[in-house]
Design an enzyme around this catalytic site. Sequence first.
Site, short mmCIF file in Angstrom:
data_model
loop_
_atom_site.label_atom_id
_atom_site.label_comp_id
_atom_site.label_asym_id
_atom_site.label_seq_id
_atom_site.Cartn_x
_atom_site.Cartn_y
_atom_site.Cartn_z
N ASP A 292 -27.90 -24.63 4.67
CA ASP A 292 -28.77 -24.23 3.54
C ASP A 292 -29.02 -22.73 3.70
O ASP A 292 -28.13 -22.03 4.18
CB ASP A 292 -30.05 -25.07 3.55
CG ASP A 292 -30.67 -25.24 2.18
OD1 ASP A 292 -30.92 -26.39 1.77
OD2 ASP A 292 -30.92 -24.21 1.52
N HIS A 326 -26.37 -21.01 2.01
CA HIS A 326 -26.57 -20.76 0.58
C HIS A 326 -27.01 -19.32 0.33
O HIS A 326 -26.44 -18.60 -0.48
CB HIS A 326 -27.60 -21.73 0.00
CG HIS A 326 -27.17 -23.16 0.08
ND1 HIS A 326 -28.01 -24.21 -0.21
CD2 HIS A 326 -25.99 -23.71 0.41
CE1 HIS A 326 -27.35 -25.34 -0.04
NE2 HIS A 326 -26.14 -25.08 0.33
#
Lengths: 517, 168
Positions: A292, A326
């Site tokens: 993430d 991300h």
Amino acid sequence: MKCLFVSARSCAMLLDPEGDYYAREPRELLLNGASIGVEKRSVSSLFGLWPDTEYTLVSRLKDGTEEQMSFRTEKEVCTLDVRRFGAAGDGEHDDTPMLQAAILACPEGGRVLIPAGTYRTGPLFLKSHMTLELKKGTVLALKTEREAFPILPGVTRTTDEAGEYLLGSWEGNPLDCFAAALTGIGITDVRIIGEGVIDGCAQKGDWWIDPKRMRIAYRGRLLYLRDCSDVAVQGVTFRNSPSWNLHPTFSRNLSFLNVRVEAPAVSPNTDGFDPESCSGVRVLGTEFSVGDDCIAIKSGKIYMGSAYHVPCEHVEIAWCAMLDGHGGVTVGSEMSGGVRHVRVHHCYMRGNDRGLRIKTRRGRGKYAVIDDIRFENVRMEGVKTPLVVNCLYCCDPDGHTPYVQSREKQPVDDGTPTVGEICFEKVRATDCQGCAGYVLGLPERPVGHVILRDCDFAFARDARPMRPAMADSAEECCRSGLILYYVDRATLERVRMEGIEGQRLTAASVNTINDQQ
Amino acid sequence: MEYVMANEQYLKQMRAQFDLLDEDEQAAPENLYLYQPMRAEYDARFGGRKEHRAIATLFRRAREKLGDEGITDGYYMMALADTLERMDKQLYEHYRALEDLLLEAARKAVCSPGVQAQYALMKAVRLNLLDPEKYLPAVRAAFEKTRCTPGTADFYRLAQEEYRRSAL
């Protein structure tokens, strides 16, 4: 050359201030005259030092240029070896009570030493004024049965019912969560050092299966700090966390040096480092490769923002590598207490979806103010969109409702967040895909000032279209320049773009543009 | 109404009936109790949690209409406890709004709770919303003195079950 950190048994040095994660050139290091190897990184750590001892470190380049500095290690009262407390380190035996006993028994100024071995353990709780060292070859292997994990209750009312005591946290709310591999509550003066590994073993359990469903409590982290101060983490590798990896909250004066954080690219919510409502945070020479955001700077959702409004501020991130993930550095989306004075410099980002990612939305509240966020001397390779500011982030159950997504001017109220000044200076990005930057403010409260200065963006020949921001109305783009919506001021100075299609700058509802090519 | 995992069809029907009420009717304590727990359950399980804000707003409006003296109304307290049981805690600001209303009511009701308040208070303790040491002794003692009457049989049965669970 500069000394960044010294403990009784280690030190961290800045060798090349003008490098990024990697120094501009490798150098040989000599400690007290003896060569200890070649270092390629800008920030380096030395372990295995002796307490209360003077050392001289020399850094020697290939051409013979040298720099030298001296430092003295801190004193140490004694070392408690966990094996003397009965820890087996064989990967089978449950070493939790033994490790915890050693920690609790450690005197002020002492060190708990975990020698090489694999220690099967449940969550451990730290205490103040101690050093915890994981030697090279040490693995703290976290159990996977959630029934073995203590729960940190989110909210406990005070006895007089006038206040509350907060412990657990999940995605910006005070909710019950499992204790972390290492938990610190109200501790101060703690060092967690060494070349060992803290392994959450999440891939062996069910933490990553059906991750959105809360079972008993929300997933724990690998390091969780609540209301702590003067905590340093150096050299340790954190991997396979059940959820976020490093999560300090309401804490001050924190240092993370030469830490390594790893999680598979497809692992859910494995943010690398999420400081939440903290002040005085340094992340130096640290490497992230996670599933993430690599770093996500936060300050809670609306309840925490309204009740406490403690911003996350004075954060320095430097000489770090953000690989995959991300976002390289993200601010939000839980930022209801505000985020300000963040400086990211001399970092290397590779393969992230977004380099700097600011996300917020209506409903984050009046204390949700993002301001003074600076990226300087950052190198990006294959970062799809280097800069994204999204004030219509489609998160939370009402994320797709008109209240959040409307591009019509809404009344400014107690739910309206603010984004102030964002600055990109000397950012070099190659192999971009979507656009150089995408800024989507709120029509009723535009982004204050977007500054790009001495930046270069080059696009990949085989770039693929992508939505630059997670907002319902964000259009796909490919090899586009800078796109600005609802911004008060934009300053562009010596911003170069190579390989774009279409306009260099697309701006709508931007009050002032100063573009000096 | 006992908390059972109702099926989606039933919850949808209850939701549709609620929509037929006007604003004042919606905020009436009896209707709060009748509809809000089911509305919260439907919203949490099937509705994407888009109505939690509206649920919290409705309870705040009900509180305003009840005034300081009316907050110990049995239906109001039961509605709070049952709705809290079904809400998604991740929408914490709305969950907390109801929790604070229940705490406010609990402080006032604990001295002499009726059977409906007894149910609500014991349930709230079980859900970790109230301090058991502070509330349970008084509420259990009150229940032990309560007689079941034809008019309160349903509520007595609910309170009895919470009484039994609180002893465990």
